[in-house]
Each structure stands twice: as structure tokens, then as C-alpha cells.
Design a protein around this motif. Sequence first.
Motif, mmCIF file in Angstrom:
data_model
loop_
_atom_site.group_PDB
_atom_site.id
_atom_site.type_symbol
_atom_site.label_atom_id
_atom_site.label_comp_id
_atom_site.label_asym_id
_atom_site.label_seq_id
_atom_site.Cartn_x
_atom_site.Cartn_y
_atom_site.Cartn_z
ATOM 1 N N GLY A 1 0.814 -1.205 0.000
ATOM 2 C CA GLY A 1 0.000 0.000 0.000
ATOM 3 C C GLY A 1 0.842 1.247 0.000
ATOM 4 N N PHE A 2 0.209 2.343 -0.443
ATOM 5 C CA PHE A 2 0.929 3.591 -0.652
ATOM 6 C C PHE A 2 -0.043 4.748 -0.506
ATOM 7 C CE2 PHE A 2 4.693 5.500 -2.489
ATOM 8 C CZ PHE A 2 4.233 6.671 -3.089
ATOM 9 N N VAL A 3 0.428 5.823 0.094
ATOM 10 C CA VAL A 3 -0.355 7.055 0.103
ATOM 11 C C VAL A 3 0.597 8.219 -0.165
ATOM 12 C CG1 VAL A 3 -0.226 7.422 2.634
ATOM 13 C CG2 VAL A 3 -2.102 8.429 1.323
ATOM 14 N N VAL A 4 0.197 9.075 -1.095
ATOM 15 C CA VAL A 4 0.963 10.279 -1.382
ATOM 16 C C VAL A 4 0.462 11.354 -0.435
ATOM 17 C CG1 VAL A 4 1.523 12.037 -3.105
ATOM 18 C CG2 VAL A 4 1.253 9.655 -3.802
ATOM 19 N N ILE A 5 1.401 11.980 0.252
ATOM 20 C CA ILE A 5 1.052 13.061 1.162
ATOM 21 C C ILE A 5 1.703 14.346 0.660
ATOM 22 C CG2 ILE A 5 0.673 11.616 3.201
ATOM 23 C CD1 ILE A 5 3.546 12.188 4.052
ATOM 24 N N GLU A 6 1.162 15.457 1.073
ATOM 25 C CA GLU A 6 1.715 16.745 0.660
ATOM 26 C C GLU A 6 3.197 16.829 0.993
ATOM 27 O OE1 GLU A 6 0.554 20.786 2.496
ATOM 28 O OE2 GLU A 6 -0.794 20.474 0.786
ATOM 29 N N GLU A 7 3.576 16.141 2.045
ATOM 30 C CA GLU A 7 4.949 16.162 2.528
ATOM 31 C C GLU A 7 5.808 15.053 1.935
ATOM 32 O OE1 GLU A 7 2.046 18.016 5.227
ATOM 33 O OE2 GLU A 7 2.177 16.033 4.349
ATOM 34 N N SER A 8 5.301 14.171 1.122
ATOM 35 C CA SER A 8 6.004 13.124 0.374
ATOM 36 C C SER A 8 5.182 11.837 0.281
ATOM 37 C CB SER A 8 7.412 12.853 0.881
ATOM 38 O OG SER A 8 8.242 13.953 0.553
ATOM 39 N N HIS A 9 5.525 10.757 1.037
ATOM 40 C CA HIS A 9 4.753 9.519 0.912
ATOM 41 C C HIS A 9 4.987 8.571 2.093
ATOM 42 C CE1 HIS A 9 8.624 7.904 -0.557
ATOM 43 N NE2 HIS A 9 8.173 6.758 -0.081
ATOM 44 N N ILE A 10 4.067 7.616 2.210
ATOM 45 C CA ILE A 10 4.189 6.513 3.167
ATOM 46 C C ILE A 10 3.843 5.239 2.405
ATOM 47 C CG2 ILE A 10 3.283 5.472 5.287
ATOM 48 C CD1 ILE A 10 2.552 8.353 6.196
ATOM 49 N N SER A 11 4.674 4.208 2.554
ATOM 50 C CA SER A 11 4.375 2.928 1.917
ATOM 51 C C SER A 11 4.499 1.799 2.938
ATOM 52 C CB SER A 11 5.298 2.666 0.723
ATOM 53 O OG SER A 11 6.639 2.541 1.142
ATOM 54 N N ILE A 12 3.696 0.770 2.720
ATOM 55 C CA ILE A 12 3.677 -0.405 3.590
ATOM 56 C C ILE A 12 3.643 -1.642 2.704
ATOM 57 C CG2 ILE A 12 2.372 -1.718 5.318
ATOM 58 C CD1 ILE A 12 1.106 0.933 6.217
ATOM 59 N N VAL B 1 8.523 5.833 5.578
ATOM 60 C CA VAL B 1 7.867 7.102 5.887
ATOM 61 C C VAL B 1 8.847 8.186 5.467
ATOM 62 C CG1 VAL B 1 6.874 8.586 7.669
ATOM 63 C CG2 VAL B 1 6.632 6.092 7.848
ATOM 64 N N TYR B 2 8.497 8.883 4.403
ATOM 65 C CA TYR B 2 9.369 9.937 3.877
ATOM 66 C C TYR B 2 8.610 11.255 3.917
ATOM 67 C CZ TYR B 2 12.158 12.697 0.620
ATOM 68 O OH TYR B 2 12.909 13.685 0.040
ATOM 69 N N THR B 3 9.259 12.265 4.474
ATOM 70 C CA THR B 3 8.630 13.573 4.595
ATOM 71 C C THR B 3 9.646 14.677 4.351
ATOM 72 O OG1 THR B 3 7.466 15.091 6.092
ATOM 73 C CG2 THR B 3 8.976 13.524 7.111
ATOM 74 N N CYS B 4 9.184 15.780 3.800
ATOM 75 C CA CYS B 4 10.069 16.934 3.623
ATOM 76 C C CYS B 4 10.107 17.788 4.894
ATOM 77 C CB CYS B 4 9.657 17.769 2.405
ATOM 78 S SG CYS B 4 7.972 18.361 2.445
ATOM 79 N N ARG B 5 9.462 17.325 5.929
ATOM 80 C CA ARG B 5 9.544 18.005 7.228
ATOM 81 C C ARG B 5 10.788 17.546 7.976
ATOM 82 N NH1 ARG B 5 3.580 17.608 9.829
ATOM 83 N NH2 ARG B 5 2.557 19.002 8.372
ATOM 84 N N ASN B 6 11.176 18.327 8.938
ATOM 85 C CA ASN B 6 12.243 17.932 9.854
ATOM 86 C C ASN B 6 11.608 17.680 11.217
ATOM 87 O OD1 ASN B 6 14.813 20.202 8.566
ATOM 88 N ND2 ASN B 6 13.849 18.443 7.666
ATOM 89 N N GLY B 7 12.189 16.764 11.978
ATOM 90 C CA GLY B 7 11.685 16.484 13.317
ATOM 91 C C GLY B 7 10.728 15.306 13.382
ATOM 92 N N LEU B 8 10.876 14.334 12.504
ATOM 93 C CA LEU B 8 10.020 13.145 12.488
ATOM 94 C C LEU B 8 10.101 12.438 13.840
ATOM 95 C CD1 LEU B 8 8.256 11.799 10.317
ATOM 96 C CD2 LEU B 8 10.230 10.420 9.692
ATOM 97 N N ASP B 9 8.957 12.114 14.407
ATOM 98 C CA ASP B 9 8.885 11.462 15.711
ATOM 99 C C ASP B 9 9.013 9.943 15.533
ATOM 100 O OD1 ASP B 9 8.316 10.529 18.268
ATOM 101 O OD2 ASP B 9 6.691 11.957 18.591
ATOM 102 N N LYS B 10 10.241 9.475 15.474
ATOM 103 C CA LYS B 10 10.516 8.069 15.187
ATOM 104 C C LYS B 10 9.910 7.119 16.226
ATOM 105 C CE LYS B 10 14.894 9.149 14.761
ATOM 106 N NZ LYS B 10 15.081 10.583 14.688
ATOM 107 N N PRO B 11 10.069 7.372 17.542
ATOM 108 C CA PRO B 11 9.481 6.447 18.518
ATOM 109 C C PRO B 11 7.955 6.347 18.383
ATOM 110 C CG PRO B 11 11.088 7.850 19.588
ATOM 111 C CD PRO B 11 10.890 8.393 18.200
ATOM 112 N N TYR B 12 7.302 7.450 18.078
ATOM 113 C CA TYR B 12 5.842 7.445 17.907
ATOM 114 C C TYR B 12 5.441 6.561 16.723
ATOM 115 C CZ TYR B 12 1.070 9.084 17.396
ATOM 116 O OH TYR B 12 -0.297 9.141 17.294
#
Length: 148
Positions: free
Chosen positions: A80-91, A104-115
Motif C-alpha cells: 500500500g501507498f499514500v501520497v502526502i503533501e509532505e512526500s509519501h508513506i508505503s507499507i 515514511v518519507y517527509t520533507c519536514r524535519n523532526g520526524l517522531d521516530k518512537p511514535y
Amino acid sequence: MTVVEQLHLEKNLKQVEVQHFGEHLTIDGYLGDHDKLNDKSLVLHALNTLPELLGMKKLTTAEVHFAKGNDIKDPGGWSGFVVIEESHISIHTFPGTRFISVDVYTCRNGLDKPYILDFFKNTFDIEEFETNFIQRGKRYPGLQAAAR
């Protein structure tokens, strides 16, 4: 949205100093629950839920497809895949071996990895993880400054 989810969202939306373009978290999960990894609706739910929990905006409807296995190493499962404004998530799930592969790929900084790890641990009952974290576009802030 629960209070805990709202607090997480507020924390995630705080401005983080731009030190690189984006962040890419790869997750390999082992010993997950066979039935949950083989549940198309649960994979779809994860793709539809996680962006909101991270304060991201979906640009497309999440898609999930069954990929049959091959005789080499792939026992088949759901992708599965979803395109997000900030990039994408695939499973990609592999119920036969109780394995899951997530990006989980995002153009944001500060991704909450433990969450994010807790999200997948709780959603698919994953017992063990291997993760990789990549800061993408380390020279990007210099490009922004040069463009001004």
C-alpha cells in the motif's frame, strides 16, 4: 482524535529549524501478527490514519493491492501507498513470514521516530524492528539561501 493524539500533533507541527530537506524512516518489522499483516483493511487503515496523526495532509486516497509471491523469497502480501503533501508513506506486508517493510518519507524535519514505531508495533503486533533514518538533502538549506 484523543487528547494524546492531539498533543502529539501539536508537538509535531512546531517549527523545527531546517537543517536538511527531509527525513526518511525505513522500518523492517519482524514477528508481526499473521492475521493483521494479512488484513487489507488494516493496512488501508494504517495508511489513512498515520498521516493525520503526524499532522500531514493526504493528496491521494490510500491504495492497497495484493501482490502474489514468487518462488525466490517473496511469499506475497499486501502493498500500500499514500501520497502526502509532505512526500509519501508505503507499507508492504509479508504475512507468511510475519514481516513488514515500511517507508515514511517527509520533507519536514523532526520526524517522531518512537511514535511511528509504536504505531506500527501496536497496529500489527510487531515484536522486533530494524530501522534506518536518513536525512535527505543535507545541502538543501544552502540552496534555499542562494535562491533568495
